[in-house]
Design a protein around this motif. Sequence first.
Motif, PDB file in Angstrom:
ATOM      1  N   UNK A 153       0.821  -1.208   0.000  1.00 37.05           N
ATOM      2  CA  UNK A 153       0.000   0.000   0.000  1.00 37.05           C
ATOM      3  C   UNK A 153       0.853   1.256   0.000  1.00 37.05           C
ATOM      4  N   UNK A 154       0.236   2.307  -0.427  1.00 34.60           N
ATOM      5  CA  UNK A 154       0.810   3.651  -0.354  1.00 34.60           C
ATOM      6  C   UNK A 154      -0.358   4.608  -0.179  1.00 34.60           C
ATOM      7  N   UNK A 155      -0.194   5.607   0.664  1.00 35.95           N
ATOM      8  CA  UNK A 155      -1.224   6.621   0.856  1.00 35.95           C
ATOM      9  C   UNK A 155      -0.913   7.821  -0.026  1.00 35.95           C
ATOM     10  N   UNK A 166      -5.991   5.425   0.374  1.00 36.29           N
ATOM     11  CA  UNK A 166      -5.073   4.301   0.144  1.00 36.29           C
ATOM     12  C   UNK A 166      -5.131   3.785  -1.286  1.00 36.29           C
ATOM     13  N   UNK A 167      -3.966   3.452  -1.826  1.00 37.38           N
ATOM     14  CA  UNK A 167      -3.841   2.734  -3.090  1.00 37.38           C
ATOM     15  C   UNK A 167      -3.159   1.407  -2.769  1.00 37.38           C
ATOM     16  N   UNK A 168      -3.701   0.315  -3.286  1.00 32.15           N
ATOM     17  CA  UNK A 168      -3.208  -1.021  -2.956  1.00 32.15           C
ATOM     18  C   UNK A 168      -2.722  -1.763  -4.192  1.00 32.15           C
ATOM     19  N   UNK A 169      -1.781  -2.678  -3.962  1.00 23.34           N
ATOM     20  CA  UNK A 169      -1.386  -3.672  -4.952  1.00 23.34           C
ATOM     21  C   UNK A 169      -1.404  -5.030  -4.265  1.00 23.34           C
ATOM     22  N   UNK A 199      -9.790  -1.869  -9.101  1.00 26.07           N
ATOM     23  CA  UNK A 199      -8.903  -0.763  -8.705  1.00 26.07           C
ATOM     24  C   UNK A 199      -7.659  -1.272  -7.982  1.00 26.07           C
ATOM     25  N   UNK A 200      -7.480  -2.584  -7.908  1.00 29.07           N
ATOM     26  CA  UNK A 200      -6.325  -3.159  -7.214  1.00 29.07           C
ATOM     27  C   UNK A 200      -5.506  -3.983  -8.198  1.00 29.07           C
TER      28      UNK A 200
END
Length: 219
Positions: A153-155, A166-169, A199-200
């Motif tokens: 993750x990265x905010x 949050x953006x997730x992988x 979106x992931x």
Amino acid sequence: MTTRVQAGVLLVLGAVLVRLAVGSGLASYVRPGTRPLVLAAGGVLCLAGAASGVLRRPPAGASRAGWLLLAPVLTIAIVAPPALGVLTAGRPPVAPPRPSSGFPALPASGPVDIPLSDVVLRTVWHAGKALRDRTLRVIGFVARTTANGFVLARLVITCCAADARPYDIDVADTARAPPPGRWVTVTGRYLGASSAGAVVPALRASRVVPIAQPANPYG
């Protein structure tokens, strides 16, 4: 609160803002690009406090509410809360806004060093076309572990930490997943959107390396 105390509060608040602006802690709260504005605001408050302490004014009415200004000031000055992390990243990821311009070309060969948010944007708004079958190198922190690996993750913030999203992988990793909160660099093959949602994105990791938190934890 007397006029002299009010002046002291302004000086302390201004000094804390200046300290944040010239130090490395500013990126934990706002975008680095706002540094000049924070520095200017701190300078203005210091000047206002100094002027208020020197100039003679009628005594101000007593008010205890003014002391509440010291609470956030002392918190930042003494405790220095860290950047947002795992708890905020636990919220469901949201679709990123459509970029205002196109995506730049990626290197033709080798692992592609790419921001985590860029992977999400390309997956959602470009169907991951330029990423297909590419090996990517992405930095983020472990938000949580999964049955097949972990979520990287990265905010991302627009203005300050208050609007962080949050953006997730979804990372598939056969090795032991790092503990939640650990910052890592993940090198792996892009797999497109994951089963967690459109979106992931998903990566199949070939290498996971623990690192220190970047100077700018958001992005």
